[in-house]
Design an enzyme around this catalytic site. Structure first.
Site, mmCIF file in Angstrom:
data_model
loop_
_atom_site.group_PDB
_atom_site.id
_atom_site.type_symbol
_atom_site.label_atom_id
_atom_site.label_comp_id
_atom_site.label_asym_id
_atom_site.label_seq_id
_atom_site.Cartn_x
_atom_site.Cartn_y
_atom_site.Cartn_z
ATOM 1 N N LYS A 189 0.868 -1.186 0.000
ATOM 2 C CA LYS A 189 0.000 0.000 0.000
ATOM 3 C C LYS A 189 0.897 1.225 0.000
ATOM 4 C CE LYS A 189 -2.011 3.062 2.169
ATOM 5 N NZ LYS A 189 -1.887 4.461 1.681
ATOM 6 N N GLY A 242 6.327 4.943 8.439
ATOM 7 C CA GLY A 242 5.508 6.156 8.417
ATOM 8 C C GLY A 242 5.564 6.841 9.766
ATOM 9 N N SER A 243 4.534 7.609 10.053
ATOM 10 C CA SER A 243 4.560 8.428 11.269
ATOM 11 C C SER A 243 4.369 7.572 12.523
ATOM 12 C CB SER A 243 3.450 9.475 11.196
ATOM 13 O OG SER A 243 2.202 8.823 11.126
ATOM 14 N N THR A 244 4.837 8.110 13.632
ATOM 15 C CA THR A 244 4.687 7.419 14.911
ATOM 16 C C THR A 244 3.203 7.290 15.275
ATOM 17 O OG1 THR A 244 6.870 7.976 15.694
ATOM 18 C CG2 THR A 244 5.217 7.639 17.392
ATOM 19 N N GLY A 247 1.843 4.433 13.294
ATOM 20 C CA GLY A 247 2.508 3.218 13.764
ATOM 21 C C GLY A 247 1.881 2.699 15.049
ATOM 22 N N GLU A 265 8.309 1.201 11.470
ATOM 23 C CA GLU A 265 9.485 2.092 11.399
ATOM 24 C C GLU A 265 8.929 3.504 11.349
ATOM 25 O OE1 GLU A 265 12.552 0.981 11.414
ATOM 26 O OE2 GLU A 265 12.142 -1.144 11.070
ATOM 27 N N GLU A 399 8.736 16.221 15.282
ATOM 28 C CA GLU A 399 9.275 15.940 13.952
ATOM 29 C C GLU A 399 8.570 16.878 12.967
ATOM 30 O OE1 GLU A 399 8.150 12.277 11.852
ATOM 31 O OE2 GLU A 399 10.256 12.078 11.297
HETATM 32 P P1 NAD Z 1 1.917 8.517 7.536
HETATM 33 O O1 NAD Z 1 1.998 7.740 8.799
HETATM 34 O O2 NAD Z 1 0.961 9.625 7.434
HETATM 35 O O3 NAD Z 1 1.562 7.532 6.311
HETATM 36 C C1 NAD Z 1 2.341 6.383 6.043
HETATM 37 C C2 NAD Z 1 1.459 5.367 5.332
HETATM 38 O O4 NAD Z 1 0.438 4.947 6.218
HETATM 39 C C3 NAD Z 1 0.765 5.909 4.091
HETATM 40 O O5 NAD Z 1 0.728 4.915 3.094
HETATM 41 C C4 NAD Z 1 -0.637 6.207 4.611
HETATM 42 O O6 NAD Z 1 -1.631 6.178 3.615
HETATM 43 C C5 NAD Z 1 -0.833 5.075 5.599
HETATM 44 N N1 NAD Z 1 -1.848 5.346 6.637
HETATM 45 C C6 NAD Z 1 -2.246 6.541 7.133
HETATM 46 N N2 NAD Z 1 -3.209 6.359 8.055
HETATM 47 C C7 NAD Z 1 -3.409 5.018 8.168
HETATM 48 C C8 NAD Z 1 -4.269 4.205 8.964
HETATM 49 N N3 NAD Z 1 -5.121 4.731 9.835
HETATM 50 N N4 NAD Z 1 -4.183 2.863 8.833
HETATM 51 C C9 NAD Z 1 -3.311 2.303 7.971
HETATM 52 N N5 NAD Z 1 -2.500 3.025 7.157
HETATM 53 C C10 NAD Z 1 -2.532 4.370 7.274
HETATM 54 O O7 NAD Z 1 3.413 8.977 7.213
HETATM 55 P P2 NAD Z 1 3.932 9.831 5.968
HETATM 56 O O8 NAD Z 1 3.525 11.249 6.154
HETATM 57 O O9 NAD Z 1 3.567 9.137 4.705
HETATM 58 O O10 NAD Z 1 5.510 9.678 6.120
HETATM 59 C C11 NAD Z 1 6.275 10.465 6.944
HETATM 60 C C12 NAD Z 1 6.649 9.717 8.194
HETATM 61 O O11 NAD Z 1 7.371 8.523 7.855
HETATM 62 C C13 NAD Z 1 7.596 10.499 9.081
HETATM 63 O O12 NAD Z 1 7.176 10.397 10.411
HETATM 64 C C14 NAD Z 1 8.933 9.801 8.893
HETATM 65 O O13 NAD Z 1 9.833 9.957 9.956
HETATM 66 C C15 NAD Z 1 8.496 8.398 8.707
HETATM 67 N N6 NAD Z 1 9.550 7.592 8.063
HETATM 68 C C16 NAD Z 1 10.221 6.683 8.830
HETATM 69 C C17 NAD Z 1 11.250 5.929 8.272
HETATM 70 C C18 NAD Z 1 11.975 4.884 9.087
HETATM 71 O O14 NAD Z 1 12.622 4.020 8.499
HETATM 72 N N7 NAD Z 1 11.899 4.918 10.403
HETATM 73 C C19 NAD Z 1 11.587 6.106 6.928
HETATM 74 C C20 NAD Z 1 10.882 7.048 6.175
HETATM 75 C C21 NAD Z 1 9.853 7.785 6.756
#
Ligand code: NAD
Length: 497
Positions: A189, A242-244, A247, A265, A399
């Site tokens: 996804k 993605g975001s904490t 997560g 992550e 962040e």
């Molecule tokens: P996000 O958490 O908003 O989205 C990440 C993914 O999750 C997207 O595909 C989104 O559609 C999906 N998503 C959103 N809400 C959801 C839900 N309720 N249920 C299931 N899936 C859902 O993050 P973002 O804005 O896309 O990315 C930025 C974040 O990613 C930052 O916090 C960054 O630090 C983190 N990041 C971490 C790493 C790592 O390896 N630790 C690497 C890259 C980015």
């Protein structure tokens, strides 16, 4: 590398795949819904992408389960999965210009980075895991002579992989490489902000010979695709970057459904510590600027908190500002550009909000801070540096995920360590010193998954990547990543019969 005008020409002519890939076929969302894919370069609509929902998740999970149970992939000899995955990696190389262009058009990063960082990272993750998989043995337990204890690893089954928009293809391949190499079926996804390269990757995987149903892609929104995938009772593993905030939700969704193995992550607010005895202050200043401004600051490990020893702060912070003058936002398709567009208007406004807050809370803006338009209609921000930041300010704690650096000072090694660790996150940290003992001492004390000494944000497939604390659990990359995608089994055989 093509020239600026050649990239622009290619961008006019590129074919954009807009459909989901389920069971080896391109298809619309069952609802027929689509969403606009907007380029942050200039606000132009690139295409209408299938907006999948729970019913498409159902189809994809069934396809992935059937492919897994059929053994068409999971039961191949590792050496045979390896050769198909190496073909997939070779196709990523062959189509590197196209993949790089999709990435840049979709999320705004400089084309030179897409081509020299994102595409090779994606290819390497597939190839490295493919190469590893026929070189790993099981174990025999140290039993008595009348019994045999076998310790083996088996694929989990069906894996849901949810990834962000900042390195769309590379993050997808950090999951795909180990998941596919170990024999799982995957439903990917991508972020709704950057779906294009994921769809193209699935097309290339099919061309390489990965069987239908083994690698599916469902574009769409988090709540509409990600959430039903995370809740699904027939998904065995969930891997997320993605975001904490998201997560944490996924961990609790997994816990309240089928306890699918879940690895997240997440975000960071990484400290980059510069001691007065740093070997080369100019090099440290240039690295400190790139540590935050690379990829427009949209990097999980961005060195967003610069901790500088008091005695050099007056000299060092202007050196970082000077270095940042070379990092102006420009047209992402110009190979000379080193800073591109912010992924979308929402993210740009969020970053501008933090810049306002920093000023309101009393931090001193020393450079940048504004929205600029090197390309009309696009979302670009100047590299922004604050000094006189104190640890409780919002720009020191949160962040921001944009090009905003918060500079703070310290007066002892102990204080530097305390300030560095004063965070909910623990993804990465940098430190600059010419004292070997201090380098080891401080590295040991820092609560983070990656530590860089006299460098920042470097590494390759050989080292694990992931966070302490609320930066997540599990690790991507290296042989450790393979553990997330397998169950361990003990088989005890009585030899006395
Ligand atoms: P996000 O958490 O908003 O989205 C990440 C993914 O999750 C997207 O595909 C989104 O559609 C999906 N998503 C959103 N809400 C959801 C839900 N309720 N249920 C299931 N899936 C859902 O993050 P973002 O804005 O896309 O990315 C930025 C974040 O990613 C930052 O916090 C960054 O630090 C983190 N990041 C971490 C790493 C790592 O390896 N630790 C690497 C890259 C980015």
């Amino acid at each position: 590398m093509p020239s600026f005008s050649e990239w622009q020409q290619q961008a006019q002519n590129i074919t954009i795949s807009t459909q989901a890939i389920i069971n080896g076929k391109a298809c619309d969302a069952l609802s027929g819904n689509t969403f606009d894919c907007i380029s942050p370069i200039d606000g132009r609509v690139l295409g209408q992408i299938a907006a999948c929902g729970a019913e498409d998740v159902e189809l994809a999970v069934n396809a992935a389960r059937n492919a897994f149970e059929s053994g068409c992939w999971a039961e191949l000899k590792p050496v045979d999965r390896k050769s198909i995955l190496l073909r997939f990696a070779a196709l990523i190389d062959q189509y590197s210009d196209e993949l790089a262009l999709l990435e840049t058009l979709d999320m705004g990063k400089p084309i030179s980075d897409s081509l020299s960082i994102d595409v090779p990272e994606a290819r390497d993750s597939i190839a490295w895991n493919a190469e590893a998989i026929d070189k790993i043995n099981g174990e025999i337990a140290p039993t008595g002579d009348n019994e045999l204890g076998l310790v083996t690893r088996e694929p989990l089954g069906v894996i849901g992989a949810i990834v962000p928009w900042n390195f769309p293809m590379a993050m997808a391949c950090w999951k795909l490489g180990p998941a596919l190499a170990t024999g799982n079926s995957v439903i990917l996804k991508p972020s709704e902000k950057s779906p294009l390269s994921a769809i193209r990757l699935a097309e290339l995987a099919l061309e390489a010979g990965i069987p239908a149903g083994v690698f599916n892609v469902l574009p769409g929104y988090g709540v509409e695709v990600g959430d039903p995938l995370a809740r699904h009772m027939d998904v065995d593993g969930l891997v997320f970057t993605g975001s904490t905030a998201v997560g944490k939700q996924l961990l609790s969704v997994a816990g309240s459904t089928n306890m699918k193995r879940t690895f997240v992550e997440c975000g960071g607010k990484s400290p980059n510590i510069v001691f007065a005895d740093a070997p080369d202050l100019r090099a440290a200043a240039e690295a400190a600027a790139m540590a935050i401004f690379f990829n427009q600051g949209e990097v999980c490990v961005a060195g967003s908190r610069l901790l500088v020893e008091d005695s050099i702060a007056e000299k060092f912070i202007p050196m970082v500002c000077e270095a940042s003058k070379n990092i102006r936002p420009g047209h992402p398709l110009d190979p000379a550009t080193i800073m591109g567009a912010i992924v979308d208007d929402v993210q740009m406004r969020k970053v501008l909000g933090f810049i306002d807050k920093g000023q309101q809370e009393g931090a001193e803006l020393v450079c940048g801070g504004k929205h600029v338009e090197p390309v009309a209609g696009g979302y670009y921000l100047e590299p922004t540096i604050f000094k006189a930041v104190s640890p409780q300010m919002s720009i020191a704690k949160n962040e921001i995920f944009g090009p905003v650096l918060s500079c703070m000072t310290f007066n002892s090694e102990e204080q530097a360590i305390r300030m560095a660790n004063d965070s909910d996150f623990g993804l990465a940290a940098g430190l600059w010193t010419s004292n070997l003992s201090r380098a080891h001492r401080v590295s040991r004390k820092l609560r983070a998954g990656s530590i860089w000494v006299n460098c920042y944000d470097v590494g390759d497939m050989t080292a694990p990547f992931g966070g302490f604390k609320q930066s997540g659990n599990g690790r991507d990359k290296s042989l450790h990543a393979l553990e997330k995608y397998t169950e361990i089994k003990a088989t005890w055989i009585n030899l006395d019969t």
